[in-house]
Write an enzyme that holds these catalytic residues in place. Sequence first.
Site, PDB file in Angstrom:
ATOM      1  N   HIS A 100      38.273  52.733  37.910  1.00  0.00           N
ATOM      2  CA  HIS A 100      38.408  52.121  36.516  1.00  0.00           C
ATOM      3  C   HIS A 100      36.913  51.267  36.644  1.00  0.00           C
ATOM      4  CE1 HIS A 100      40.289  49.478  39.562  1.00  0.00           C
ATOM      5  NE2 HIS A 100      39.467  48.468  38.845  1.00  0.00           N
ATOM      6  N   HIS A 102      34.958  47.994  34.718  1.00  0.00           N
ATOM      7  CA  HIS A 102      35.178  46.780  33.982  1.00  0.00           C
ATOM      8  C   HIS A 102      34.128  46.469  33.104  1.00  0.00           C
ATOM      9  CE1 HIS A 102      38.341  44.559  36.670  1.00  0.00           C
ATOM     10  NE2 HIS A 102      37.984  45.820  37.908  1.00  0.00           N
TER      11      HIS A 102
HETATM   12  P1  AMP Z   1      40.100  45.743  40.357  1.00  0.00           P
HETATM   13  O1  AMP Z   1      40.262  44.445  41.248  1.00  0.00           O
HETATM   14  O2  AMP Z   1      38.752  46.063  40.293  1.00  0.00           O
HETATM   15  O3  AMP Z   1      40.965  46.968  40.956  1.00  0.00           O
HETATM   16  O4  AMP Z   1      40.530  45.593  39.061  1.00  0.00           O
HETATM   17  C1  AMP Z   1      41.791  45.823  38.702  1.00  0.00           C
HETATM   18  C2  AMP Z   1      42.104  44.918  37.405  1.00  0.00           C
HETATM   19  O5  AMP Z   1      43.302  45.349  36.734  1.00  0.00           O
HETATM   20  C3  AMP Z   1      42.171  43.484  37.552  1.00  0.00           C
HETATM   21  O6  AMP Z   1      41.161  42.844  36.858  1.00  0.00           O
HETATM   22  C4  AMP Z   1      43.454  43.375  36.832  1.00  0.00           C
HETATM   23  O7  AMP Z   1      43.756  42.156  35.964  1.00  0.00           O
HETATM   24  C5  AMP Z   1      43.669  44.511  35.925  1.00  0.00           C
HETATM   25  N1  AMP Z   1      45.209  44.876  35.715  1.00  0.00           N
HETATM   26  C6  AMP Z   1      46.208  44.959  36.526  1.00  0.00           C
HETATM   27  N2  AMP Z   1      47.243  45.214  35.951  1.00  0.00           N
HETATM   28  C7  AMP Z   1      47.004  45.335  34.602  1.00  0.00           C
HETATM   29  C8  AMP Z   1      47.754  45.682  33.465  1.00  0.00           C
HETATM   30  N3  AMP Z   1      49.063  45.675  33.579  1.00  0.00           N
HETATM   31  N4  AMP Z   1      47.211  45.776  32.206  1.00  0.00           N
HETATM   32  C9  AMP Z   1      45.797  45.453  32.255  1.00  0.00           C
HETATM   33  N5  AMP Z   1      44.979  45.027  33.396  1.00  0.00           N
HETATM   34  C10 AMP Z   1      45.664  44.843  34.589  1.00  0.00           C
END
Ligand code: AMP
Length: 142
Positions: A100, A102
């Site tokens: 993903h 951001h």
């Molecule tokens: P990372 O730490 O780069 O793996 O980012 C994962 C991101 O996913 C974090 O910023 C979380 O807030 C986001 N996240 C986790 N679960 C969900 C969800 N159900 N809906 C939207 N975002 C999510």
Amino acid sequence: MNDCIFCKIIAGTIPSISVYEDDDIKVFLDISQTTPGHTLLIPKKHITNIFEYDESLAQKVLTKIPMIARAIKKSNPKISGLNIVNNNGAIAYQSVFHSHFHFIPRFAATDSFAMTFKDNSGEYSSAKLQEIANLIHKNMED
Ligand code: AMP
Ligand code: ZN
């Protein structure tokens, strides 16, 4: 993938606030909203991280980054900058192991997002830098 939270979001079995989707990607709001408008771009195909993109998937997913960035910027006149962050591996702060990107809108130096690049340039000779560059270059695929 069965136990992947982002695959469940793609399947609609857990909810998300969707911004955009097509055959290849889904774009939705990050639940944390680190800054207002914090958005995630994911490929619909489950891959763990950047190291698993082939050229075809990269073409389908990564070429959409500028379109998403511009839409976010236009969505709020208070947005004055945007960090695009892609964490790969737990050591690099990845917590969801479905690739993903951001999109983190920036409003002020004092908003809720910060990133630090420590300057270690004093520790590197130009020969050492060239050696590092050569090693990276040597490992590039055709
Ligand atoms: P990372 O730490 O780069 O793996 O980012 C994962 C991101 O996913 C974090 O910023 C979380 O807030 C986001 N996240 C986790 N679960 C969900 C969800 N159900 N809906 C939207 N975002 C999510
Ligand atoms: Zn997944």
